[in-house]
Design a protein around this motif. Structure first.
Motif, PDB file in Angstrom:
ATOM      1  N   SER A  53      35.566  26.476  33.514  1.00  0.00           N
ATOM      2  CA  SER A  53      36.536  27.574  33.634  1.00  0.00           C
ATOM      3  C   SER A  53      35.977  28.620  34.581  1.00  0.00           C
ATOM      4  O   SER A  53      34.772  28.616  34.886  1.00  0.00           O
ATOM      5  CB  SER A  53      36.815  28.227  32.267  1.00  0.00           C
ATOM      6  OG  SER A  53      35.706  28.993  31.840  1.00  0.00           O
ATOM      7  N   ALA A  54      36.848  29.513  35.035  1.00  0.00           N
ATOM      8  CA  ALA A  54      36.372  30.640  35.840  1.00  0.00           C
ATOM      9  C   ALA A  54      35.545  31.578  34.974  1.00  0.00           C
ATOM     10  O   ALA A  54      34.587  32.194  35.444  1.00  0.00           O
ATOM     11  CB  ALA A  54      37.554  31.382  36.455  1.00  0.00           C
ATOM     12  N   THR A  55      35.910  31.665  33.698  1.00  0.00           N
ATOM     13  CA  THR A  55      35.167  32.543  32.789  1.00  0.00           C
ATOM     14  C   THR A  55      33.707  32.110  32.701  1.00  0.00           C
ATOM     15  O   THR A  55      32.797  32.947  32.784  1.00  0.00           O
ATOM     16  CB  THR A  55      35.823  32.506  31.390  1.00  0.00           C
ATOM     17  OG1 THR A  55      37.192  32.880  31.534  1.00  0.00           O
ATOM     18  CG2 THR A  55      35.136  33.451  30.431  1.00  0.00           C
ATOM     19  N   SER A  79      42.237  44.111  35.318  1.00  0.00           N
ATOM     20  CA  SER A  79      41.951  42.694  35.517  1.00  0.00           C
ATOM     21  C   SER A  79      42.127  41.986  34.187  1.00  0.00           C
ATOM     22  O   SER A  79      42.363  42.621  33.154  1.00  0.00           O
ATOM     23  CB  SER A  79      40.528  42.470  36.028  1.00  0.00           C
ATOM     24  OG  SER A  79      40.315  41.086  36.300  1.00  0.00           O
ATOM     25  N   ASP A 158      35.728  38.209  41.935  1.00  0.00           N
ATOM     26  CA  ASP A 158      36.559  37.417  41.029  1.00  0.00           C
ATOM     27  C   ASP A 158      37.852  37.108  41.781  1.00  0.00           C
ATOM     28  O   ASP A 158      38.783  37.908  41.810  1.00  0.00           O
ATOM     29  CB  ASP A 158      36.836  38.179  39.727  1.00  0.00           C
ATOM     30  CG  ASP A 158      37.677  37.364  38.750  1.00  0.00           C
ATOM     31  OD1 ASP A 158      38.258  36.345  39.171  1.00  0.00           O
ATOM     32  OD2 ASP A 158      37.762  37.759  37.568  1.00  0.00           O
ATOM     33  N   SER A 160      39.871  34.649  41.145  1.00  0.00           N
ATOM     34  CA  SER A 160      40.638  33.714  40.307  1.00  0.00           C
ATOM     35  C   SER A 160      42.071  33.555  40.810  1.00  0.00           C
ATOM     36  O   SER A 160      42.676  32.503  40.651  1.00  0.00           O
ATOM     37  CB  SER A 160      40.662  34.215  38.863  1.00  0.00           C
ATOM     38  OG  SER A 160      39.391  34.085  38.289  1.00  0.00           O
ATOM     39  N   HIS A 161      42.618  34.628  41.412  1.00  0.00           N
ATOM     40  CA  HIS A 161      43.996  34.576  41.927  1.00  0.00           C
ATOM     41  C   HIS A 161      44.034  34.118  43.374  1.00  0.00           C
ATOM     42  O   HIS A 161      45.120  33.966  43.924  1.00  0.00           O
ATOM     43  CB  HIS A 161      44.632  35.977  41.913  1.00  0.00           C
ATOM     44  CG  HIS A 161      44.685  36.628  40.575  1.00  0.00           C
ATOM     45  ND1 HIS A 161      45.227  37.893  40.391  1.00  0.00           N
ATOM     46  CD2 HIS A 161      44.301  36.206  39.352  1.00  0.00           C
ATOM     47  CE1 HIS A 161      45.145  38.224  39.107  1.00  0.00           C
ATOM     48  NE2 HIS A 161      44.585  37.227  38.451  1.00  0.00           N
ATOM     49  N   SER A 184      39.530  30.310  39.857  1.00  0.00           N
ATOM     50  CA  SER A 184      40.016  29.690  38.619  1.00  0.00           C
ATOM     51  C   SER A 184      41.019  28.600  38.972  1.00  0.00           C
ATOM     52  O   SER A 184      41.827  28.760  39.884  1.00  0.00           O
ATOM     53  CB  SER A 184      40.711  30.725  37.728  1.00  0.00           C
ATOM     54  OG  SER A 184      41.360  30.065  36.644  1.00  0.00           O
ATOM     55  N   LYS A 189      47.290  29.341  38.088  1.00  0.00           N
ATOM     56  CA  LYS A 189      46.692  29.808  39.340  1.00  0.00           C
ATOM     57  C   LYS A 189      47.209  28.962  40.520  1.00  0.00           C
ATOM     58  O   LYS A 189      48.123  28.174  40.354  1.00  0.00           O
ATOM     59  CB  LYS A 189      45.171  29.800  39.226  1.00  0.00           C
ATOM     60  CG  LYS A 189      44.636  30.549  37.987  1.00  0.00           C
ATOM     61  CD  LYS A 189      44.847  32.056  38.016  1.00  0.00           C
ATOM     62  CE  LYS A 189      44.719  32.734  36.670  1.00  0.00           C
ATOM     63  NZ  LYS A 189      43.387  32.957  36.168  1.00  0.00           N
ATOM     64  N   GLY A 196      39.363  24.959  34.448  1.00  0.00           N
ATOM     65  CA  GLY A 196      38.333  24.746  35.460  1.00  0.00           C
ATOM     66  C   GLY A 196      38.121  25.953  36.339  1.00  0.00           C
ATOM     67  O   GLY A 196      38.985  26.837  36.430  1.00  0.00           O
ATOM     68  N   TYR A 329      47.807  43.955  34.495  1.00  0.00           N
ATOM     69  CA  TYR A 329      47.245  43.768  33.160  1.00  0.00           C
ATOM     70  C   TYR A 329      47.185  45.151  32.507  1.00  0.00           C
ATOM     71  O   TYR A 329      47.258  46.163  33.195  1.00  0.00           O
ATOM     72  CB  TYR A 329      45.811  43.232  33.226  1.00  0.00           C
ATOM     73  CG  TYR A 329      45.660  41.886  33.917  1.00  0.00           C
ATOM     74  CD1 TYR A 329      45.800  40.690  33.190  1.00  0.00           C
ATOM     75  CD2 TYR A 329      45.386  41.803  35.269  1.00  0.00           C
ATOM     76  CE1 TYR A 329      45.630  39.460  33.819  1.00  0.00           C
ATOM     77  CE2 TYR A 329      45.233  40.570  35.883  1.00  0.00           C
ATOM     78  CZ  TYR A 329      45.361  39.416  35.163  1.00  0.00           C
ATOM     79  OH  TYR A 329      45.210  38.205  35.785  1.00  0.00           O
TER      80      TYR A 329
HETATM   81  C1  LIG Z   1      42.555  33.610  35.045  1.00  0.00           C
HETATM   82  C2  LIG Z   1      41.529  34.627  35.317  1.00  0.00           C
HETATM   83  C3  LIG Z   1      40.203  34.511  34.856  1.00  0.00           C
HETATM   84  C4  LIG Z   1      39.766  33.423  33.921  1.00  0.00           C
HETATM   85  O1  LIG Z   1      40.027  32.170  34.401  1.00  0.00           O
HETATM   86  P1  LIG Z   1      39.806  30.885  33.450  1.00  0.00           P
HETATM   87  O2  LIG Z   1      39.684  29.766  34.426  1.00  0.00           O
HETATM   88  O3  LIG Z   1      41.024  30.803  32.599  1.00  0.00           O
HETATM   89  O4  LIG Z   1      38.572  31.120  32.668  1.00  0.00           O
HETATM   90  C5  LIG Z   1      39.291  35.474  35.223  1.00  0.00           C
HETATM   91  N1  LIG Z   1      39.642  36.520  35.997  1.00  0.00           N
HETATM   92  C6  LIG Z   1      40.903  36.683  36.435  1.00  0.00           C
HETATM   93  C7  LIG Z   1      41.229  37.848  37.305  1.00  0.00           C
HETATM   94  C8  LIG Z   1      41.887  35.754  36.098  1.00  0.00           C
HETATM   95  O5  LIG Z   1      43.153  35.934  36.504  1.00  0.00           O
END
Ligand SMILES: *Cc1c(COP(=O)(O)O)cnc(C)c1O
Length: 384
Positions: A53-55, A79, A158, A160-161, A184, A189, A196, A329
């Protein structure tokens, strides 16, 4: 209901996963490194480390940059909670920087002011700043990088987006102005592997550390081992790591999805442009695009004029009319867990005002013309 985001899985994607299912390895086979190399290459960067995951990528990136008990990590007030939870996992303290109300990204000016004030007042400076590219629009990385040199902090993006986005004509993820970038691959996404994520870096040292933390802290690389055993089975655990690995099944899906990435981003940009042109209601503010940026438009966030409209009523009416709207958010520190850590309302005024106004309306690459028109018509009607 038209969802705010949705994955798009082709027959090629399905076939790629089936091939792995019929192969010798479901995990730790040849496809994960192929996916890592392909993403790194797409970004013009040296190394990619795939995670579950991204986390988890954020967590072990923090660890690899030396974040531990007593460290200080700053991130943007707006965020997903993972952007700051990752620092708490390491035992660090976190603090939040207000947003720029145009881009919803971390305000470079607020960051600079807080760095200056803390220097004057002899207060702690951050070890790491995690910036977040909201909706896929890059933060002003060059300016933030300059601050990092002056004040001595590391930078995690980060993103993720933001896979497929560009900043100053170069791909987000090239890490020109950061130590590590995170993507992410959650289904909402831009491209997906189910669950992942990936950490991207140009530093060989960081890539080794992130890999180590991804898999139990165990190494088979003689260079890092204490004992130079000749036994071929021999390995050593040299750090306390995790099992944050991605499977080959997921990597196969990701590798195949990567072929569609530019197409997906172009589609999203087309929808963005159509919304820009046709969302005519004066009671809403549409997203602001900086000249330096070509975003992936993971989200399309409108901000309603709260002097004239009630967000709750508007939000519920959108839902009644079949728009799967959402809110991205709430300021992270307003969550009860963070209140429990001592954070108080009023910390980031612009983020708090933004939270009262924001609604994410549907945008995704597979959206039909009819759905797009439906969204435009509904938003224009409900908001006037
Ligand atoms: C979705 C998201 C994450 C976490 O992504 P995962 O892959 O679900 O763990 C972290 N930071 C941001 C900004 C996100 O939008």
């Amino acid at each position: 209901m038209i969802p705010y985001g949705k994955q798009d899985i082709s027959q090629e994607d399905i076939d790629a996963v089936i091939d792995v299912l019929k192969s010798d390895f479901l995990t730790q086979g040849p496809v994960v490194p192929l996916f890592e190399q392909a993403v790194a290459q797409y970004c013009d960067a040296n190394y990619g480390i795939a995670t579950n995951s991204a986390t988890s990528a954020l967590h072990i990136s923090c660890l690899s940059l030396g974040v531990k008990k007593g460290s200080l990590v700053w991130t943007s007030a707006i965020s997903f909670v993972a952007s700051s939870n990752c620092a708490l996992y390491c035992g660090a303290n976190v603090d939040f920087i207000d947003i720029d109300d145009k881009t919803i990204n971390i305000s470079t000016l607020s960051l600079q002011k807080k760095l200056e004030m803390n220097t004057i007042n002899n207060k702690a400076l951050p070890d790491v700043v995690i910036v977040v590219h909201m909706a896929g629009q890059s933060c002003d990385m060059e300016a933030i990088h300059k601050l990092s040199i002056k004040y001595g902090f590391s930078i995690i993006e980060d993103a993720s987006h933001g896979i497929g986005s560009r900043y100053k004509n170069k791909p987000v993820g090239n890490c020109e102005f950061s130590d590590i970038t995170i993507f992410s691959f959650h289904p909402v996404k831009i491209i997906t592997t189910g669950e992942g994520g990936m950490a991207i870096t140009n530093s060989e040292k960081l890539s080794h550390k992130i890999k180590l933390y991804r898999s139990h802290g165990v190494t088979r690389d003689k260079e890092f081992m204490k004992c130079q055993s000749v036994d071929s089975w021999y390995y050593e655990q040299i750090e306390l790591g995790y099992n944050y690995r991605m499977t080959d099944m997921q990597a196969a899906l990701g590798l195949s999805q990567l072929n569609s990435l530019d197409y997906f981003v172009n589609k999203r940009t087309e929808i963005f442009n159509k919304y820009e042109k046709e969302l005519s209601c004066i009671n809403i503010k549409t997203p602001f695009k900086m000249n330096y940026s070509e975003p992936s438009w993971h989200l399309y966030i409108i901000q309603i004029n709260i002097k004239r409209l009630d967000r709750k009523i508007i939000f519920d009416r959108f839902r009644e009319k079949g728009l799967g709207v959402n809110v991205h958010y709430r300021p992270i520190y307003q969550n009860p867990y963070y209140e429990g850590l001592g954070f108080k309302n009023g910390l980031c005024p612009k983020a708090e005002v933004y939270y009262e106004k924001c609604i994410s309306i549907p945008i995704y690459h597979g959206m039909s013309e009819a759905d797009q028109d439906n969204v435009i018509k509904t938003v224009n009607e409900v908001c006037s």
